[in-house]
Design an enzyme around this catalytic site. Structure first.
Site, PDB file in Angstrom:
ATOM      1  N   ARG A 126       0.360  -1.513   0.172  1.00  0.00           N
ATOM      2  CA  ARG A 126      -0.126   0.046  -0.072  1.00  0.00           C
ATOM      3  C   ARG A 126       1.088   0.957  -0.078  1.00  0.00           C
ATOM      4  O   ARG A 126       0.875   2.591  -0.937  1.00  0.00           O
ATOM      5  CB  ARG A 126      -0.907   0.301   1.210  1.00  0.00           C
ATOM      6  CG  ARG A 126      -1.588   1.024   1.550  1.00  0.00           C
ATOM      7  CD  ARG A 126      -2.714   0.715   2.290  1.00  0.00           C
ATOM      8  NE  ARG A 126      -4.166   1.691   2.492  1.00  0.00           N
ATOM      9  CZ  ARG A 126      -3.827   2.508   3.352  1.00  0.00           C
ATOM     10  NH1 ARG A 126      -3.361   2.643   4.449  1.00  0.00           N
ATOM     11  NH2 ARG A 126      -5.569   3.172   3.460  1.00  0.00           N
ATOM     12  N   ILE A 135      -6.854   8.026   0.111  1.00  0.00           N
ATOM     13  CA  ILE A 135      -6.833   6.145   0.029  1.00  0.00           C
ATOM     14  C   ILE A 135      -8.259   6.071   0.794  1.00  0.00           C
ATOM     15  O   ILE A 135      -7.364   5.881   2.214  1.00  0.00           O
ATOM     16  CB  ILE A 135      -4.777   5.851  -0.426  1.00  0.00           C
ATOM     17  CG1 ILE A 135      -4.916   4.642  -0.905  1.00  0.00           C
ATOM     18  CG2 ILE A 135      -4.645   6.428   1.402  1.00  0.00           C
ATOM     19  CD1 ILE A 135      -3.582   4.138  -0.493  1.00  0.00           C
ATOM     20  N   SER A 136      -9.073   4.913   0.200  1.00  0.00           N
ATOM     21  CA  SER A 136      -9.347   4.410   1.348  1.00  0.00           C
ATOM     22  C   SER A 136      -9.078   3.461   2.173  1.00  0.00           C
ATOM     23  O   SER A 136      -7.703   2.747   2.244  1.00  0.00           O
ATOM     24  CB  SER A 136     -10.007   3.395   0.667  1.00  0.00           C
ATOM     25  OG  SER A 136     -11.181   4.345  -0.115  1.00  0.00           O
ATOM     26  N   GLN A 137      -9.216   4.008   3.761  1.00  0.00           N
ATOM     27  CA  GLN A 137      -9.431   2.713   4.335  1.00  0.00           C
ATOM     28  C   GLN A 137      -8.971   1.010   4.555  1.00  0.00           C
ATOM     29  O   GLN A 137      -9.827   0.465   3.478  1.00  0.00           O
ATOM     30  CB  GLN A 137     -10.532   3.134   5.979  1.00  0.00           C
ATOM     31  CG  GLN A 137      -9.844   1.830   7.395  1.00  0.00           C
ATOM     32  CD  GLN A 137     -11.566   2.234   7.879  1.00  0.00           C
ATOM     33  OE1 GLN A 137     -12.237   2.702   8.076  1.00  0.00           O
ATOM     34  NE2 GLN A 137     -10.502   1.809   9.218  1.00  0.00           N
ATOM     35  N   PRO A 138      -7.948   0.279   4.465  1.00  0.00           N
ATOM     36  CA  PRO A 138      -7.830  -0.603   4.294  1.00  0.00           C
ATOM     37  C   PRO A 138      -9.421  -1.743   4.883  1.00  0.00           C
ATOM     38  O   PRO A 138      -9.360  -3.131   4.139  1.00  0.00           O
ATOM     39  CB  PRO A 138      -6.401  -1.199   5.075  1.00  0.00           C
ATOM     40  CG  PRO A 138      -6.237  -0.050   4.843  1.00  0.00           C
ATOM     41  CD  PRO A 138      -6.948   0.531   4.958  1.00  0.00           C
TER      42      PRO A 138
END
Ligand code: SAH
Length: 221
Positions: free
Chosen positions: A41, A67-70
């Site tokens: 990431r 960036i989206s949260q995992p």
């Protein structure tokens, strides 16, 4: 060139810690967990933020986007692959390309649309670095989907409209196509999963989430 393995805070140990967290939060698909484990990431972030890449948080990627949260990436991906392998998937909101990288390893073909050109260009470069070649890119307003490539086994929207665009529903595969989409106001949305069977659509709410809004039009710079 960026280091794909990562150093210091991006070491294997910090990545494993993230995996533990995702499992604690209920992500059970080994397929999804394996892909997240092996996807770097940190390459999708600016150098100044790369050391935070394996924290379970959304982070800025410029142009007012994140960036989206995992956890959310895992949750959405799990919901999409739940009923079997995906041949074609449409992603709306490429952003950094991190979510794209995850789904490209679980679907045969990914179509991804992003309205901000510099973000799309950077995502493309990073996805090429990861040697992911089953992706078609489009710089456009994706709120109307990608009609020429429809129908899709899955559609994933990583930005939130106020209500579900009917065009997206129409572009789902009539036998079991799945749409996952955050819907609602700017500060909080419902993460909805819509499944199409013949002309019937069934809907469920998976979570309460917070995404950036789905916006109209394109941005060149
Ligand atoms: N999954 C991405 C999330 C990026 S944030 C990641 O992990 O990096 C959401 C993205 O959706 C932003 O890049 C934003 O520019 C994009 N977006 C918003 N409205 C859009 C639209 N109508 N068409 C295409 N992309 C859109």
């Amino acid at each position: 060139m960026q280091n794909l393995n990562g150093i210091g805070m991006t070491s294997q140990r910090t990545r494993e810690r993230l995996l533990g967290r995702l499992m604690d939060q209920g992500i059970g698909s080994m397929e999804v967990l394996d892909v997240i484990r092996s996807t770097p990431r940190h390459i999708f972030l600016d150098e100044a933020l790369a050391h935070r890449a394996y924290e379970d948080v959304a982070l800025p990627i410029g142009h007012n986007q994140t960036i989206s949260q995992p956890y959310i990436v895992a949750k959405m991906t799990e919901a999409i692959i739940h009923s079997g392998p995906i041949e074609t998937i449409l992603e709306i909101g490429t952003g950094s390309g991190y979510q794209t990288a995850v789904i490209a390893q679980l679907a045969q073909k990914v179509f991804t649309v992003e309205r901000i050109k510099p973000l799309l260009d950077r995502a493309k470069k990073n996805l090429k670095l990861l040697k992911l070649r089953n992706i078609d890119y489009k710089h456009d307003d994706g709120s109307l989907g990608w009609e020429q490539k429809a129908p899709f086994d899955a559609i994933m929207t990583t930005a939130a409209p106020q209500r579900i665009p009917v065009e997206l529903l129409a572009q789902l595969n009539p036998s079991g196509g799945r749409l996952i989409i955050p819907v609602g106001a700017d500060n909080q949305q419902e993460l909805k999963l819509v499944t199409r069977n013949a002309e019937e659509y069934s809907e469920s709410i998976l979570d309460i989430v917070r995404f950036v809004p789905l916006l109209m039009g394109q941005v060149q710079h």
